[in-house]
Write a protein that holds these residues in place. Structure first.
Motif, PDB file in Angstrom:
ATOM      1  N   GLN A  64       0.818  -1.223   0.000  1.00 46.73           N
ATOM      2  CA  GLN A  64       0.000   0.000   0.000  1.00 46.73           C
ATOM      3  C   GLN A  64       0.847   1.266   0.000  1.00 46.73           C
ATOM      4  OE1 GLN A  64      -3.325   0.123  -0.435  1.00 46.73           O
ATOM      5  NE2 GLN A  64      -3.196  -2.086  -0.660  1.00 46.73           N
ATOM      6  N   THR A  65       2.056   1.187   0.521  1.00 49.33           N
ATOM      7  CA  THR A  65       2.895   2.389   0.583  1.00 49.33           C
ATOM      8  C   THR A  65       3.622   2.665  -0.730  1.00 49.33           C
ATOM      9  OG1 THR A  65       4.798   1.207   1.522  1.00 49.33           O
ATOM     10  CG2 THR A  65       3.238   2.220   3.081  1.00 49.33           C
ATOM     11  N   SER A  82      -5.404   2.887   0.679  1.00 48.02           N
ATOM     12  CA  SER A  82      -4.149   2.600   1.375  1.00 48.02           C
ATOM     13  C   SER A  82      -4.241   2.960   2.852  1.00 48.02           C
ATOM     14  CB  SER A  82      -2.991   3.366   0.733  1.00 48.02           C
ATOM     15  OG  SER A  82      -2.746   2.885  -0.560  1.00 48.02           O
ATOM     16  N   LEU A  83      -4.816   4.106   3.131  1.00 47.16           N
ATOM     17  CA  LEU A  83      -4.941   4.538   4.519  1.00 47.16           C
ATOM     18  C   LEU A  83      -5.825   3.588   5.326  1.00 47.16           C
ATOM     19  CD1 LEU A  83      -5.171   8.391   4.063  1.00 47.16           C
ATOM     20  CD2 LEU A  83      -3.371   7.140   5.280  1.00 47.16           C
ATOM     21  N   LYS A  84      -6.828   3.016   4.688  1.00 49.00           N
ATOM     22  CA  LYS A  84      -7.686   2.050   5.379  1.00 49.00           C
ATOM     23  C   LYS A  84      -6.861   0.856   5.849  1.00 49.00           C
ATOM     24  CE  LYS A  84     -12.205  -0.050   4.919  1.00 49.00           C
ATOM     25  NZ  LYS A  84     -12.345  -1.418   5.109  1.00 49.00           N
ATOM     26  N   VAL A  85      -6.004   0.348   4.978  1.00 48.73           N
ATOM     27  CA  VAL A  85      -5.123  -0.766   5.346  1.00 48.73           C
ATOM     28  C   VAL A  85      -4.140  -0.325   6.424  1.00 48.73           C
ATOM     29  CG1 VAL A  85      -3.297  -2.312   4.497  1.00 48.73           C
ATOM     30  CG2 VAL A  85      -5.360  -1.948   3.128  1.00 48.73           C
ATOM     31  N   LEU A  86      -3.570   0.862   6.273  1.00 51.68           N
ATOM     32  CA  LEU A  86      -2.593   1.373   7.241  1.00 51.68           C
ATOM     33  C   LEU A  86      -3.237   1.699   8.591  1.00 51.68           C
ATOM     34  CD1 LEU A  86      -0.483   3.661   4.883  1.00 51.68           C
ATOM     35  CD2 LEU A  86       0.101   1.372   5.730  1.00 51.68           C
ATOM     36  N   ALA A 124      -3.176   7.154  10.713  1.00 48.69           N
ATOM     37  CA  ALA A 124      -3.780   6.798   9.419  1.00 48.69           C
ATOM     38  C   ALA A 124      -5.273   7.133   9.420  1.00 48.69           C
ATOM     39  CB  ALA A 124      -3.548   5.328   9.109  1.00 48.69           C
ATOM     40  N   GLN A 125      -5.944   6.876  10.540  1.00 48.20           N
ATOM     41  CA  GLN A 125      -7.371   7.217  10.632  1.00 48.20           C
ATOM     42  C   GLN A 125      -7.579   8.723  10.523  1.00 48.20           C
ATOM     43  OE1 GLN A 125      -8.981   5.431  14.208  1.00 48.20           O
ATOM     44  NE2 GLN A 125      -8.332   3.391  13.585  1.00 48.20           N
ATOM     45  N   THR A 126      -6.723   9.477  11.184  1.00 53.25           N
ATOM     46  CA  THR A 126      -6.801  10.931  11.118  1.00 53.25           C
ATOM     47  C   THR A 126      -6.573  11.412   9.691  1.00 53.25           C
ATOM     48  OG1 THR A 126      -6.066  11.163  13.408  1.00 53.25           O
ATOM     49  CG2 THR A 126      -5.774  13.086  11.976  1.00 53.25           C
ATOM     50  N   ALA A 127      -5.584  10.823   9.026  1.00 54.84           N
ATOM     51  CA  ALA A 127      -5.284  11.213   7.644  1.00 54.84           C
ATOM     52  C   ALA A 127      -6.451  10.889   6.715  1.00 54.84           C
ATOM     53  CB  ALA A 127      -4.015  10.511   7.171  1.00 54.84           C
ATOM     54  N   ALA A 134      -8.791   8.204  -4.228  1.00 57.88           N
ATOM     55  CA  ALA A 134      -9.368   6.880  -3.950  1.00 57.88           C
ATOM     56  C   ALA A 134      -8.280   5.881  -3.553  1.00 57.88           C
ATOM     57  CB  ALA A 134     -10.143   6.370  -5.162  1.00 57.88           C
ATOM     58  N   LYS A 135      -7.139   5.909  -4.251  1.00 60.16           N
ATOM     59  CA  LYS A 135      -6.017   5.019  -3.903  1.00 60.16           C
ATOM     60  C   LYS A 135      -5.472   5.369  -2.517  1.00 60.16           C
ATOM     61  CE  LYS A 135      -3.867   3.651  -8.261  1.00 60.16           C
ATOM     62  NZ  LYS A 135      -2.643   3.773  -9.072  1.00 60.16           N
TER      63      LYS A 135
END
Length: 145
Positions: A38-39, A60-64, A109-112, A55-56
């Motif tokens: 994802q990174t 990615s952030l969801k996984v992170l 990641a949630q904040t982002a 969207a990407k």
């Protein structure tokens, strides 16, 4: 006869422990590989090698955000001496700190996910998320040769 059953039981228990230990290592390695995958596009976007794609980034952030919470639970004492792992003993020596790094990575990641709306906010917020990876790796992962 009792001795034979006892020895057989011990062997079975040892085999189960080895399989279980291997399984937990496999699980945590799979989570790390998923985060690494994802990174890569994120890094390409940050370097301007790939067009910004919200969207990407969100995927990615969801996984992170999810994987670090799972990952930190996959270090039972029984996996401390597992083979084929880059985990350092410091994980078990300072488990609370290790777990706090995972929770911080997840929270950042949630904040982002809620903060990143465009390329400008992406370039401001994403480094904060990715910094967590390096912080944890520097302290809790063997250096690659």
């Amino acid at each position: 006869m009792k001795r034979t059953l006892f020895v057989a039981g011990l062997l079975a228990l040892g085999a189960t422990a080895a399989i279980s230990q291997s399984d937990v290592v496999t699980q945590r390695q799979a989570l790390m590989k998923e985060m690494g995958a994802q990174t890569r596009p994120i890094g390409a976007m940050m370097r301007g090698q790939e067009a910004f794609d919200l969207a990407k980034v969100q995927a990615s952030l969801k996984v992170l955000a999810e994987n670090p919470k799972k990952f930190v639970t996959l270090f039972p004492e029984s996996s401390k001496n597992a083979e084929k792992t880059e985990a350092l003993p410091s994980i078990w020596e300072n488990k609370a700190k290790f777990e706090s790094y995972g929770m911080k990575a997840s929270q950042d990641a949630q904040t982002a996910m809620t903060t990143i709306k465009d390329e400008a906010s992406f370039k401001t917020e994403m480094p904060k998320v990715l910094q967590n990876c390096g912080t944890c790796h520097n302290e809790f992962r063997k250096k690659s040769s």
